[in-house]
Design an enzyme around this catalytic site. Structure first.
Site, PDB file in Angstrom:
ATOM      1  N   GLY A 191       0.798  -1.223   0.000  1.00  0.00           N
ATOM      2  CA  GLY A 191       0.000   0.000   0.000  1.00  0.00           C
ATOM      3  C   GLY A 191       0.828   1.269   0.000  1.00  0.00           C
ATOM      4  O   GLY A 191       0.273   2.362   0.050  1.00  0.00           O
ATOM      5  N   GLN A 192       2.158   1.154  -0.048  1.00  0.00           N
ATOM      6  CA  GLN A 192       2.997   2.363  -0.067  1.00  0.00           C
ATOM      7  C   GLN A 192       2.749   3.130  -1.360  1.00  0.00           C
ATOM      8  O   GLN A 192       2.734   2.534  -2.453  1.00  0.00           O
ATOM      9  CB  GLN A 192       4.487   1.989   0.052  1.00  0.00           C
ATOM     10  CG  GLN A 192       5.404   3.206   0.183  1.00  0.00           C
ATOM     11  CD  GLN A 192       6.884   2.835   0.381  1.00  0.00           C
ATOM     12  OE1 GLN A 192       7.252   1.657   0.305  1.00  0.00           O
ATOM     13  NE2 GLN A 192       7.718   3.831   0.626  1.00  0.00           N
ATOM     14  N   THR A 193       2.538   4.435  -1.234  1.00  0.00           N
ATOM     15  CA  THR A 193       2.283   5.253  -2.421  1.00  0.00           C
ATOM     16  C   THR A 193       3.344   6.328  -2.624  1.00  0.00           C
ATOM     17  O   THR A 193       3.478   6.858  -3.722  1.00  0.00           O
ATOM     18  CB  THR A 193       0.896   5.934  -2.349  1.00  0.00           C
ATOM     19  OG1 THR A 193       0.827   6.725  -1.159  1.00  0.00           O
ATOM     20  CG2 THR A 193      -0.229   4.923  -2.350  1.00  0.00           C
ATOM     21  N   VAL A 194       4.083   6.682  -1.572  1.00  0.00           N
ATOM     22  CA  VAL A 194       5.188   7.639  -1.705  1.00  0.00           C
ATOM     23  C   VAL A 194       6.460   6.908  -1.294  1.00  0.00           C
ATOM     24  O   VAL A 194       6.550   6.384  -0.168  1.00  0.00           O
ATOM     25  CB  VAL A 194       4.973   8.898  -0.842  1.00  0.00           C
ATOM     26  CG1 VAL A 194       6.178   9.836  -0.975  1.00  0.00           C
ATOM     27  CG2 VAL A 194       3.700   9.638  -1.260  1.00  0.00           C
ATOM     28  N   HIS A 205       8.448   6.702   5.539  1.00  0.00           N
ATOM     29  CA  HIS A 205       7.757   7.588   6.485  1.00  0.00           C
ATOM     30  C   HIS A 205       6.956   6.759   7.469  1.00  0.00           C
ATOM     31  O   HIS A 205       6.517   5.654   7.150  1.00  0.00           O
ATOM     32  CB  HIS A 205       6.825   8.557   5.753  1.00  0.00           C
ATOM     33  CG  HIS A 205       5.929   7.880   4.754  1.00  0.00           C
ATOM     34  ND1 HIS A 205       6.375   7.529   3.497  1.00  0.00           N
ATOM     35  CD2 HIS A 205       4.642   7.474   4.827  1.00  0.00           C
ATOM     36  CE1 HIS A 205       5.385   6.947   2.836  1.00  0.00           C
ATOM     37  NE2 HIS A 205       4.323   6.888   3.624  1.00  0.00           N
ATOM     38  N   HIS A 216       3.425   6.951   9.656  1.00  0.00           N
ATOM     39  CA  HIS A 216       2.147   7.636   9.824  1.00  0.00           C
ATOM     40  C   HIS A 216       1.795   7.630  11.312  1.00  0.00           C
ATOM     41  O   HIS A 216       1.882   6.571  11.957  1.00  0.00           O
ATOM     42  CB  HIS A 216       1.015   6.858   9.145  1.00  0.00           C
ATOM     43  CG  HIS A 216       1.097   6.758   7.653  1.00  0.00           C
ATOM     44  ND1 HIS A 216       0.336   7.536   6.822  1.00  0.00           N
ATOM     45  CD2 HIS A 216       1.825   5.951   6.846  1.00  0.00           C
ATOM     46  CE1 HIS A 216       0.580   7.200   5.555  1.00  0.00           C
ATOM     47  NE2 HIS A 216       1.481   6.239   5.546  1.00  0.00           N
TER      48      HIS A 216
HETATM   49  P1  AMP Z   1       1.984   5.698   1.943  1.00  0.00           P
HETATM   50  O1  AMP Z   1       0.825   5.241   1.140  1.00  0.00           O
HETATM   51  O2  AMP Z   1       2.246   4.934   3.198  1.00  0.00           O
HETATM   52  O3  AMP Z   1       3.192   5.795   1.034  1.00  0.00           O
HETATM   53  O4  AMP Z   1       1.622   7.144   2.456  1.00  0.00           O
HETATM   54  C1  AMP Z   1       1.817   8.291   1.715  1.00  0.00           C
HETATM   55  C2  AMP Z   1       0.991   9.353   2.376  1.00  0.00           C
HETATM   56  O5  AMP Z   1       1.420  10.589   1.872  1.00  0.00           O
HETATM   57  C3  AMP Z   1      -0.501   9.251   2.127  1.00  0.00           C
HETATM   58  O6  AMP Z   1      -1.192   9.151   3.361  1.00  0.00           O
HETATM   59  C4  AMP Z   1      -0.830  10.561   1.394  1.00  0.00           C
HETATM   60  O7  AMP Z   1      -2.067  11.079   1.787  1.00  0.00           O
HETATM   61  C5  AMP Z   1       0.315  11.452   1.789  1.00  0.00           C
HETATM   62  N1  AMP Z   1       0.696  12.474   0.849  1.00  0.00           N
HETATM   63  C6  AMP Z   1       0.799  12.392  -0.502  1.00  0.00           C
HETATM   64  N2  AMP Z   1       1.228  13.563  -1.013  1.00  0.00           N
HETATM   65  C7  AMP Z   1       1.423  14.402   0.037  1.00  0.00           C
HETATM   66  C8  AMP Z   1       1.860  15.753   0.163  1.00  0.00           C
HETATM   67  N3  AMP Z   1       2.187  16.494  -0.897  1.00  0.00           N
HETATM   68  N4  AMP Z   1       1.914  16.285   1.419  1.00  0.00           N
HETATM   69  C9  AMP Z   1       1.578  15.562   2.494  1.00  0.00           C
HETATM   70  N5  AMP Z   1       1.152  14.279   2.442  1.00  0.00           N
HETATM   71  C10 AMP Z   1       1.080  13.711   1.228  1.00  0.00           C
END
Ligand code: AMP
Length: 142
Positions: free
Chosen positions: A95-98, A102, A104
């Protein structure tokens, strides 16, 4: 996959993208999640470029988790949630999107589910106000 220096968190670290910052230190940055899963949802990242927990140095991980604990304490003091979820995802399949590691910090409230992961952007005014509450707690704690 090699670390992508143009991921959004790398841009935030370089000041090329905006964030509602709660903590700005030598090793880590803390800021509000743009698409919070509950009010007070905060992210903590290391300055060290690492995609996931497998790539981060153990020293960097130590700094990241202790900073996460400090920020989580401030979020708890600011929002007084009965529960707190601390989550870290590795890989798209998890589920990692960035792809900059990090943690949460997600306050949980009785009877209130989470909104969907990374779906709806919160208002800048709300994020600004939440960041100020958390910063105030961090500043009042040595
Ligand atoms: P993950 O899916 O664990 O990689 O979490 C990435 C998180 O980054 C998600 O909860 C997004 O809502 C958050 N996110 C994406 N873009 C940004 C941004 N520009 N500033 C702050 N949070 C962000």
């Amino acid at each position: 996959m090699a670390y992508d220096p143009n991921n959004i968190f790398a841009k935030i670290l370089r000041g090329e993208a905006d964030a509602h910052v709660v903590l700005d230190e030598e090793h880590c940055l803390g800021f509000m999640d743009l698409m919070p899963q509950s009010p007070g949802h905060t992210l903590i990242i290391p300055r060290e470029p690492a995609e996931n927990i497998f790539d981060l140095s153990s020293e960097g991980l130590g700094q990241l988790i202790s900073t996460t604990q400090r920020v989580a304490r401030a979020v708890k003091a600011a929002f007084n949630p009965p529960g707190m979820m601390i989550v870290q995802l590795n890989g798209a399949d998890a589920g990692q999107t960035v792809f900059h590691i990090h943690f949460h910090v997600i306050p949980r409230y009785e009877g209130e589910g989470l909104t969907l992961h990374a779906r709806s952007v919160a208002s800048p005014a709300e994020l600004r106000e939440h960041a100020a509450r958390i910063r105030a707690e961090l500043e009042s704690t040595p």
